[in-house]
Motif scaffolding. Structure first.
Motif, PDB file in Angstrom:
ATOM      1  N   THR A  57       0.699  -1.508  -0.109  1.00 10.95           N
ATOM      2  CA  THR A  57       0.091  -0.008  -0.546  1.00 10.95           C
ATOM      3  C   THR A  57       1.200   1.256  -0.115  1.00 10.95           C
ATOM      4  O   THR A  57       1.824   1.308   0.318  1.00 10.95           O
ATOM      5  CB  THR A  57      -1.010   0.231   0.996  1.00 10.95           C
ATOM      6  N   ASP A  58       0.129   2.288  -0.564  1.00 12.52           N
ATOM      7  CA  ASP A  58       1.202   3.715  -0.457  1.00 12.52           C
ATOM      8  C   ASP A  58       2.387   3.676  -0.950  1.00 12.52           C
ATOM      9  O   ASP A  58       3.637   3.952  -0.556  1.00 12.52           O
ATOM     10  CB  ASP A  58       0.962   4.216   0.751  1.00 12.52           C
ATOM     11  N   ILE A  59       2.761   3.088  -2.018  1.00 13.18           N
ATOM     12  CA  ILE A  59       3.920   3.120  -3.120  1.00 13.18           C
ATOM     13  C   ILE A  59       4.340   4.717  -3.516  1.00 13.18           C
ATOM     14  O   ILE A  59       4.950   4.943  -3.724  1.00 13.18           O
ATOM     15  CB  ILE A  59       3.504   1.837  -4.269  1.00 13.18           C
ATOM     16  N   HIS A  60       2.588   5.408  -3.376  1.00 13.86           N
ATOM     17  CA  HIS A  60       3.285   6.660  -4.249  1.00 13.86           C
ATOM     18  C   HIS A  60       4.454   6.908  -5.729  1.00 13.86           C
ATOM     19  O   HIS A  60       5.699   7.819  -5.098  1.00 13.86           O
ATOM     20  CB  HIS A  60       4.166   7.531  -3.348  1.00 13.86           C
ATOM     21  N   TYR A  61       4.802   5.918  -6.093  1.00 10.00           N
ATOM     22  CA  TYR A  61       6.046   5.892  -7.809  1.00 10.00           C
ATOM     23  C   TYR A  61       5.737   7.439  -7.914  1.00 10.00           C
ATOM     24  O   TYR A  61       4.732   7.805  -7.629  1.00 10.00           O
ATOM     25  CB  TYR A  61       5.552   4.895  -8.753  1.00 10.00           C
ATOM     26  N   PHE A  62       7.158   8.077  -8.226  1.00  6.26           N
ATOM     27  CA  PHE A  62       6.718   9.352  -8.645  1.00  6.26           C
ATOM     28  C   PHE A  62       6.130  10.889  -7.684  1.00  6.26           C
ATOM     29  O   PHE A  62       6.763  11.568  -8.125  1.00  6.26           O
ATOM     30  CB  PHE A  62       6.252   9.253 -10.104  1.00  6.26           C
ATOM     31  N   LYS A  63       6.515  10.312  -6.086  1.00  2.00           N
ATOM     32  CA  LYS A  63       6.024  11.487  -5.885  1.00  2.00           C
ATOM     33  C   LYS A  63       6.732  12.150  -5.891  1.00  2.00           C
ATOM     34  O   LYS A  63       8.051  11.910  -5.300  1.00  2.00           O
ATOM     35  CB  LYS A  63       5.575  11.386  -4.595  1.00  2.00           C
ATOM     36  N   GLY A  64       7.251  13.426  -6.242  1.00  2.00           N
ATOM     37  CA  GLY A  64       8.636  14.550  -5.534  1.00  2.00           C
ATOM     38  C   GLY A  64       9.117  14.472  -7.113  1.00  2.00           C
ATOM     39  O   GLY A  64      10.602  15.295  -7.221  1.00  2.00           O
ATOM     40  N   ILE A  65       9.133  14.115  -8.186  1.00  2.00           N
ATOM     41  CA  ILE A  65       9.308  13.989  -9.288  1.00  2.00           C
ATOM     42  C   ILE A  65      10.110  15.463 -10.186  1.00  2.00           C
ATOM     43  O   ILE A  65      11.033  15.448 -10.587  1.00  2.00           O
ATOM     44  CB  ILE A  65       9.023  13.235 -10.662  1.00  2.00           C
ATOM     45  N   ASP A  66       9.115  16.224  -9.592  1.00  2.00           N
ATOM     46  CA  ASP A  66       9.397  17.685 -10.330  1.00  2.00           C
ATOM     47  C   ASP A  66      10.964  18.391  -9.776  1.00  2.00           C
ATOM     48  O   ASP A  66      11.079  19.130 -10.320  1.00  2.00           O
ATOM     49  CB  ASP A  66       8.226  18.974 -10.320  1.00  2.00           C
ATOM     50  N   LYS A  67      10.811  18.102  -7.775  1.00  4.86           N
ATOM     51  CA  LYS A  67      11.353  19.003  -7.142  1.00  4.86           C
ATOM     52  C   LYS A  67      12.806  18.283  -6.868  1.00  4.86           C
ATOM     53  O   LYS A  67      13.608  18.797  -6.719  1.00  4.86           O
ATOM     54  CB  LYS A  67      10.540  18.769  -5.896  1.00  4.86           C
TER      55      LYS A  67
END
Ligand SMILES: [Fe+2]
Ligand SMILES: [Fe+2]
Length: 338
Positions: A57-67
């Motif tokens: 659960t809550d793998i969140h791939y690509f979170k923060g890719i911009d920063k």
């Protein structure tokens, strides 16, 4: 990426899965007898004493890719690594990713993120499905449903009912071991549509013998909060329970549908369970390093083991080194800072 092209990795995944576990997937035929149910997928596995379901659960791939793109990629691959090790230890018959699998739709990249997420789970070579989380955004949901449903080893059946679907695990001898109602809890919690699906399914599937029925979705019910506050929950609370818009009335629908246990995600820093009106409410163990919370709870998965003779189940949190955790009988620890 075009999902119709089977990648080299997908091909080897398929070969390994077929050789190792011998599963095959059948979809309830449309236009077949009236008892058939849209979105129900039947996963038939070899006869065995214990069936294993592994929740990510809550793998969140690509979170923060911009920063911070380098860090994001590093954390994403670190997550892929632990998923592989969790599968090696658990040897699951089914994997369920209960939402926030990827992170939103910046610059219209949601479908691309989703396809990457799908590839990463396909490569594990096991049957898998997915329930939508509040951060799983795409521009074209119809396309997303079709892609999820058509991917290798997928038992996702959510195209017809907005992501709501059921995975049935059945032994080759015909014994129905589990009916897992996989729901779309949207942005704010299970809604009327999802609950209507639960009721419809329970009406359509009435058995002479009891079949274990569970439900998996992303956002917890209000009773997760209530049972923590009244002290009956066992485990760890690392943040407030974000039950969003749930007003507490949904639980009765699950109870009436004969659901014995619910497992969810959404809150990365809590891992506990509690019984509420006879239904066990269980938090998954957050899996993805791109998501917050690793400093509070070690990332891992939740393993459910179901006895195919008695229909009893037990669960434990599983870590990539193969160790496990279950709360002690009296464990009720609030580890919040605030
Ligand atoms: Fe999350
Ligand atoms: Fe979430």
């Amino acid at each position: 990426m075009n999902q119709r092209n089977v990648s080299r990795r997908q091909f080897f995944g398929a070969t390994a899965a077929t050789a190792a576990s011998g599963f095959f997937v059948a979809q309830t035929a449309t236009g077949a007898p009236a008892t058939d149910f849209p979105g129900e997928r039947v996963l038939t596995i070899p006869d065995k004493g214990i069936v294993r379901v592994l929740q990510f659960t809550d793998i969140h791939y690509f979170k923060g890719i911009d920063k911070y793109p380098v860090r994001e990629e590093y954390l994403r691959h670190k997550t892929v690594g632990i998923m592989r090790r969790l599968v090696d230890h658990a040897q699951p018959d089914l994997i369920v990713s209960t939402g926030d699998f990827w992170h939103e739709n910046p610059d219209g990249r949601g479908l691309e993120f989703m396809n990457w997420a799908i590839d990463s789970i396909v490569a594990l070579g096991r049957p898998w499905t997915f329930t939508w989380g509040n951060h799983d955004h795409v521009g074209d949901e119809a396309e997303a449903h079709r892609t999820l449903e058509g991917a290798l080893h997928s038992v996702y059946g959510g195209t017809a009912r907005n992501g709501n679907h059921t995975v049935v695990i059945e032994l080759e001898n015909g014994k129905r071991v589990l009916e897992l109602l996989c729901l779309n809890s949207g942005r704010r919690g299970v809604d009327k549509e999802a609950l209507g699906y639960v009721t419809d399914y329970a009406r359509a599937r009435v058995h002479k013998e009891k079949v274990l029925r569970m439900s998996a979705f992303h956002i917890p019910l209000k009773q997760y909060h209530d049972r923590w506050v009244d002290g009956s929950a066992r485990g760890l609370l690392g943040e407030k329970v974000y039950f969003e818009d749930d007003d507490g009335s949904a639980l009765k629908v699950f109870q009436d549908a004969g659901v014995s246990a619910i497992f969810c995600g959404h809150d990365h820093e809590s891992d506990y369970s509690a019984f509420s009106d006879g239904v066990e409410l269980i938090y998954g163990r957050a899996t993805g390093y791109n998501g917050y919370g690793a400093e509070t709870l070690d990332k891992g998965g939740k393993l459910f083991e179901i006895d195919t003779v008695t229909g009893d189940y037990r669960w434990k949190s599983l870590f990539p080194d193969g160790t496990t955790w279950q709360p002690g009988k009296e464990e009720h620890l609030d580890i919040r800072e605030d």
